[in-house]
Write an enzyme that holds these catalytic residues in place. Structure first.
Site, PDB file in Angstrom:
ATOM      1  N   ASN A 101       0.825  -1.205   0.000  1.00  0.00           N
ATOM      2  CA  ASN A 101       0.000   0.000   0.000  1.00  0.00           C
ATOM      3  C   ASN A 101       0.859   1.255   0.000  1.00  0.00           C
ATOM      4  OD1 ASN A 101      -2.019  -1.817   0.133  1.00  0.00           O
ATOM      5  ND2 ASN A 101      -2.517  -1.491   2.286  1.00  0.00           N
ATOM      6  N   HIS A 118       5.731  -0.775  -2.800  1.00  0.00           N
ATOM      7  CA  HIS A 118       5.271  -0.049  -3.995  1.00  0.00           C
ATOM      8  C   HIS A 118       5.326   1.463  -3.803  1.00  0.00           C
ATOM      9  CE1 HIS A 118       2.804  -3.790  -5.498  1.00  0.00           C
ATOM     10  NE2 HIS A 118       4.074  -3.856  -5.833  1.00  0.00           N
ATOM     11  N   CYS A 129      17.131  12.308 -11.142  1.00  0.00           N
ATOM     12  CA  CYS A 129      18.140  12.479 -10.081  1.00  0.00           C
ATOM     13  C   CYS A 129      17.672  11.897  -8.738  1.00  0.00           C
ATOM     14  CB  CYS A 129      18.516  13.953  -9.935  1.00  0.00           C
ATOM     15  SG  CYS A 129      17.228  14.961  -9.182  1.00  0.00           S
ATOM     16  N   GLY A 186      -5.317  -9.068   3.015  1.00  0.00           N
ATOM     17  CA  GLY A 186      -5.994  -8.185   2.058  1.00  0.00           C
ATOM     18  C   GLY A 186      -5.284  -7.958   0.750  1.00  0.00           C
TER      19      GLY A 186
HETATM   20  C1  BJW Z   1     -10.182  -7.457   2.155  1.00  0.00           C
HETATM   21  C2  BJW Z   1     -11.043  -6.506   2.634  1.00  0.00           C
HETATM   22  C3  BJW Z   1     -11.130  -6.409   4.010  1.00  0.00           C
HETATM   23  C4  BJW Z   1     -11.147  -6.371   0.543  1.00  0.00           C
HETATM   24  N1  BJW Z   1     -10.393  -7.210   4.774  1.00  0.00           N
HETATM   25  N2  BJW Z   1      -9.465  -8.256   2.924  1.00  0.00           N
HETATM   26  C5  BJW Z   1       5.320 -12.392 -13.035  1.00  0.00           C
HETATM   27  C6  BJW Z   1       4.205 -12.877 -13.701  1.00  0.00           C
HETATM   28  C7  BJW Z   1       3.358 -12.005 -14.387  1.00  0.00           C
HETATM   29  C8  BJW Z   1       3.610 -10.641 -14.450  1.00  0.00           C
HETATM   30  C9  BJW Z   1       4.730 -10.161 -13.800  1.00  0.00           C
HETATM   31  C10 BJW Z   1       5.560 -11.035 -13.108  1.00  0.00           C
HETATM   32  N3  BJW Z   1       6.550 -10.291 -12.536  1.00  0.00           N
HETATM   33  C11 BJW Z   1       6.352  -8.980 -12.859  1.00  0.00           C
HETATM   34  C12 BJW Z   1       5.252  -8.875 -13.621  1.00  0.00           C
HETATM   35  C13 BJW Z   1       4.693  -7.625 -14.215  1.00  0.00           C
HETATM   36  C14 BJW Z   1       3.833  -6.818 -13.237  1.00  0.00           C
HETATM   37  C15 BJW Z   1       2.693  -7.713 -12.748  1.00  0.00           C
HETATM   38  O1  BJW Z   1       2.680  -8.206 -11.644  1.00  0.00           O
HETATM   39  N4  BJW Z   1       1.685  -7.888 -13.590  1.00  0.00           N
HETATM   40  C16 BJW Z   1       0.528  -8.727 -13.269  1.00  0.00           C
HETATM   41  C17 BJW Z   1      -0.611  -7.860 -12.705  1.00  0.00           C
HETATM   42  C18 BJW Z   1       0.109  -9.434 -14.529  1.00  0.00           C
HETATM   43  N5  BJW Z   1       4.624  -6.293 -12.107  1.00  0.00           N
HETATM   44  C19 BJW Z   1       5.314  -5.163 -12.206  1.00  0.00           C
HETATM   45  O2  BJW Z   1       5.346  -4.504 -13.244  1.00  0.00           O
HETATM   46  C20 BJW Z   1       6.106  -4.732 -11.002  1.00  0.00           C
HETATM   47  N6  BJW Z   1       7.433  -4.394 -11.397  1.00  0.00           N
HETATM   48  C21 BJW Z   1       8.300  -5.311 -11.826  1.00  0.00           C
HETATM   49  O3  BJW Z   1       8.078  -6.498 -11.808  1.00  0.00           O
HETATM   50  O4  BJW Z   1       9.475  -4.761 -12.272  1.00  0.00           O
HETATM   51  C22 BJW Z   1      10.420  -5.568 -12.996  1.00  0.00           C
HETATM   52  C23 BJW Z   1      11.478  -4.607 -13.491  1.00  0.00           C
HETATM   53  C24 BJW Z   1      12.800  -4.845 -13.144  1.00  0.00           C
HETATM   54  C25 BJW Z   1      13.792  -3.955 -13.602  1.00  0.00           C
HETATM   55  C26 BJW Z   1      13.419  -2.850 -14.362  1.00  0.00           C
HETATM   56  C27 BJW Z   1      12.122  -2.611 -14.689  1.00  0.00           C
HETATM   57  C28 BJW Z   1      11.123  -3.493 -14.232  1.00  0.00           C
HETATM   58  C29 BJW Z   1       5.526  -3.459 -10.397  1.00  0.00           C
HETATM   59  C30 BJW Z   1       4.173  -3.635  -9.805  1.00  0.00           C
HETATM   60  C31 BJW Z   1       3.592  -2.260  -9.413  1.00  0.00           C
HETATM   61  C32 BJW Z   1       2.195  -2.336  -8.853  1.00  0.00           C
HETATM   62  N7  BJW Z   1       1.646  -1.005  -8.686  1.00  0.00           N
HETATM   63  C33 BJW Z   1       0.277  -0.850  -8.230  1.00  0.00           C
HETATM   64  C34 BJW Z   1      -0.285   0.579  -8.486  1.00  0.00           C
HETATM   65  C35 BJW Z   1       0.355   1.712  -7.701  1.00  0.00           C
HETATM   66  C36 BJW Z   1      -0.421   3.002  -7.771  1.00  0.00           C
HETATM   67  C37 BJW Z   1      -0.668   3.558  -9.167  1.00  0.00           C
HETATM   68  O5  BJW Z   1       0.193   3.517 -10.029  1.00  0.00           O
HETATM   69  O6  BJW Z   1      -1.740   4.068  -9.383  1.00  0.00           O
HETATM   70  O7  BJW Z   1       0.213  -1.227  -6.836  1.00  0.00           O
HETATM   71  S1  BJW Z   1      -0.874  -1.947  -9.009  1.00  0.00           S
HETATM   72  C38 BJW Z   1      -1.878  -2.182  -7.595  1.00  0.00           C
HETATM   73  O8  BJW Z   1      -1.887  -3.609  -7.331  1.00  0.00           O
HETATM   74  C39 BJW Z   1      -1.144  -1.507  -6.414  1.00  0.00           C
HETATM   75  C40 BJW Z   1      -1.211  -2.600  -5.373  1.00  0.00           C
HETATM   76  O9  BJW Z   1      -0.166  -2.423  -4.426  1.00  0.00           O
HETATM   77  C41 BJW Z   1      -1.097  -3.867  -6.171  1.00  0.00           C
HETATM   78  C42 BJW Z   1      -1.615  -5.089  -5.474  1.00  0.00           C
HETATM   79  O10 BJW Z   1      -2.985  -4.997  -5.262  1.00  0.00           O
HETATM   80  P1  BJW Z   1      -3.623  -5.575  -3.929  1.00  0.00           P
HETATM   81  O11 BJW Z   1      -3.072  -4.873  -2.773  1.00  0.00           O
HETATM   82  O12 BJW Z   1      -3.518  -7.045  -3.944  1.00  0.00           O
HETATM   83  O13 BJW Z   1      -5.154  -5.086  -4.089  1.00  0.00           O
HETATM   84  P2  BJW Z   1      -6.378  -5.786  -4.858  1.00  0.00           P
HETATM   85  O14 BJW Z   1      -7.388  -4.737  -5.098  1.00  0.00           O
HETATM   86  O15 BJW Z   1      -5.932  -6.549  -6.022  1.00  0.00           O
HETATM   87  O16 BJW Z   1      -6.936  -6.862  -3.829  1.00  0.00           O
HETATM   88  C43 BJW Z   1      -7.573  -6.484  -2.613  1.00  0.00           C
HETATM   89  C44 BJW Z   1      -7.797  -7.729  -1.773  1.00  0.00           C
HETATM   90  O17 BJW Z   1      -8.305  -7.327  -0.524  1.00  0.00           O
HETATM   91  C45 BJW Z   1      -8.781  -8.726  -2.367  1.00  0.00           C
HETATM   92  O18 BJW Z   1      -8.261 -10.046  -2.244  1.00  0.00           O
HETATM   93  C46 BJW Z   1     -10.018  -8.564  -1.481  1.00  0.00           C
HETATM   94  O19 BJW Z   1     -10.758  -9.787  -1.343  1.00  0.00           O
HETATM   95  C47 BJW Z   1      -9.387  -8.159  -0.180  1.00  0.00           C
HETATM   96  N8  BJW Z   1     -10.227  -7.374   0.714  1.00  0.00           N
HETATM   97  N9  BJW Z   1     -11.628  -5.847   1.526  1.00  0.00           N
HETATM   98  C48 BJW Z   1      -9.572  -8.133   4.156  1.00  0.00           C
HETATM   99  N10 BJW Z   1     -11.969  -5.503   4.572  1.00  0.00           N
HETATM  100 ZN    ZN Z   2      15.715  15.761 -10.741  1.00  0.00          ZN
END
Ligand code: BJW
Ligand code: ZN
Length: 244
Positions: A101, A118, A129, A186
């Site tokens: 988060n 993140h 920079c 979550g």
């Molecule tokens: C409750 C509840 C309650 C509800 N109580 N529970 C391997 C395989 C496939 C793809 C990839 C891979 N490795 C890398 C990738 C690519 C990509 C990726 O993962 N893609 C997949 C989606 C297909 N990953 C990346 O690009 C990452 N970077 C990377 O790998 O870099 C490599 C690299 C190396 C060197 C140079 C260059 C690159 C970066 C990932 C960045 C994620 N960013 C985000 C957005 C940030 C803000 C913005 O830009 O606007 O981060 S995406 C979004 O998803 C956010 C979150 O942190 C992240 C995870 O989501 P989260 O937290 O799981 O939320 P939800 O909504 O999905 O789920 C909520 C859950 O809560 C649910 O289960 C509900 O049931 C539950 N819940 N209420 C308890 N009350």
């Molecule tokens: Zn700068």
């Protein structure tokens, strides 16, 4: 066996416990999650709004989305789930908390050892920079500001296609490999490399506690104790079991 009792026993006997949290832990603080029926991505497709390529192609478009997202964070407060994890740390039962988060709520709740996987929405960063400036979440501008070095700044959050901050990446993997117990809260287990952490811990013999309102890809194959329900209810209940 009752999953709360099972989880509490694992926590009590664990020498090193860590937590991995996702958007669901902040849902009860009024911050929308990303996926699911009311998720942010239903209105703003991630390909268009959450990739570094999208930002570079049209920074003003992504900035407008960003300010809307940031507005949901402004004024939000931690909920009982954040406080429960802070209490576990204070009790000496939680070594570190890795959060996906960007809302800063674990820190506000009093957790000290927080790894921001993140980034953090309260900051801007210069991609050239690495200079950082605090971001006023209430501001309404049409474009992101420029760094003093002349480069367009971006929110200090990790967009798709950007690398995880190297210290967070390395330290989180080390903790996942060495912990005896991991609490995952979550998260939908869809975003990598964060989704690897519970798997890595499990492969190295850790006990996995999962708190979520619904089952995820972890539940059947990675999780040992599934605490079903809103984290604001299940985590304080778990802490009660650990104390009792
Ligand atoms: C409750 C509840 C309650 C509800 N109580 N529970 C391997 C395989 C496939 C793809 C990839 C891979 N490795 C890398 C990738 C690519 C990509 C990726 O993962 N893609 C997949 C989606 C297909 N990953 C990346 O690009 C990452 N970077 C990377 O790998 O870099 C490599 C690299 C190396 C060197 C140079 C260059 C690159 C970066 C990932 C960045 C994620 N960013 C985000 C957005 C940030 C803000 C913005 O830009 O606007 O981060 S995406 C979004 O998803 C956010 C979150 O942190 C992240 C995870 O989501 P989260 O937290 O799981 O939320 P939800 O909504 O999905 O789920 C909520 C859950 O809560 C649910 O289960 C509900 O049931 C539950 N819940 N209420 C308890 N009350
Ligand atoms: Zn700068």
């Amino acid at each position: 066996m009752d999953p709360f009792r099972l989880a509490a026993e694992a926590l009590k006997s664990s020498g090193l416990t860590i937590a991995v949290t996702g958007a669901g832990i902040s849902a009860e603080s009024g911050i929308p999650t990303f996926r699911g029926n009311d998720g942010i991505w239903t209105k703003y497709p991630p390909d268009e709004y959450a990739t570094i390529d999208a930002y570079n192609a049209d920074p003003d478009k992504v900035w407008k989305f960003w300010l809307e997202l940031a507005a949901t964070l402004g004024g939000s407060q931690p909920n009982p789930a954040h406080y429960a994890l802070a209490e576990l740390e204070a009790m000496g039962k939680l070594e570190a908390l890795i959060t996906q988060n960007i809302d800063n709520l674990h820190e506000v709740a009093g957790s000290n050892n927080v790894i921001e996987y993140h980034g953090n929405a309260h900051w801007l960063v210069c991609p050239r920079c690495r200079h950082r400036d605090p971001l006023d979440l209430s501001q309404q501008t049409n474009s992101p500001p420029y760094c003093f070095c002349g480069t367009l700044m971006k929110p200090d959050v990790v967009m798709f296609g950007e690398a995880i901050p190297s210290q967070a990446l390395v330290e989180s993997a080390r903790l996942a490999e060495t912990c005896n117990c991991l609490i995952v809260v979550g998260t939908s287990a869809q975003v990598y490399p964060a989704a690897r952490l519970p798997v890595l811990a499990r492969q190295n013999g850790a006990f996995i506690i999962e708190a979520n309102i619904e089952e995820t890809d972890f539940t059947a194959s990675v999780t040992h104790a599934f605490l079903k329900g809103p984290a604001g209810e299940t985590l304080p209940k778990l802490v009660g079991y650990v104390k009792g």
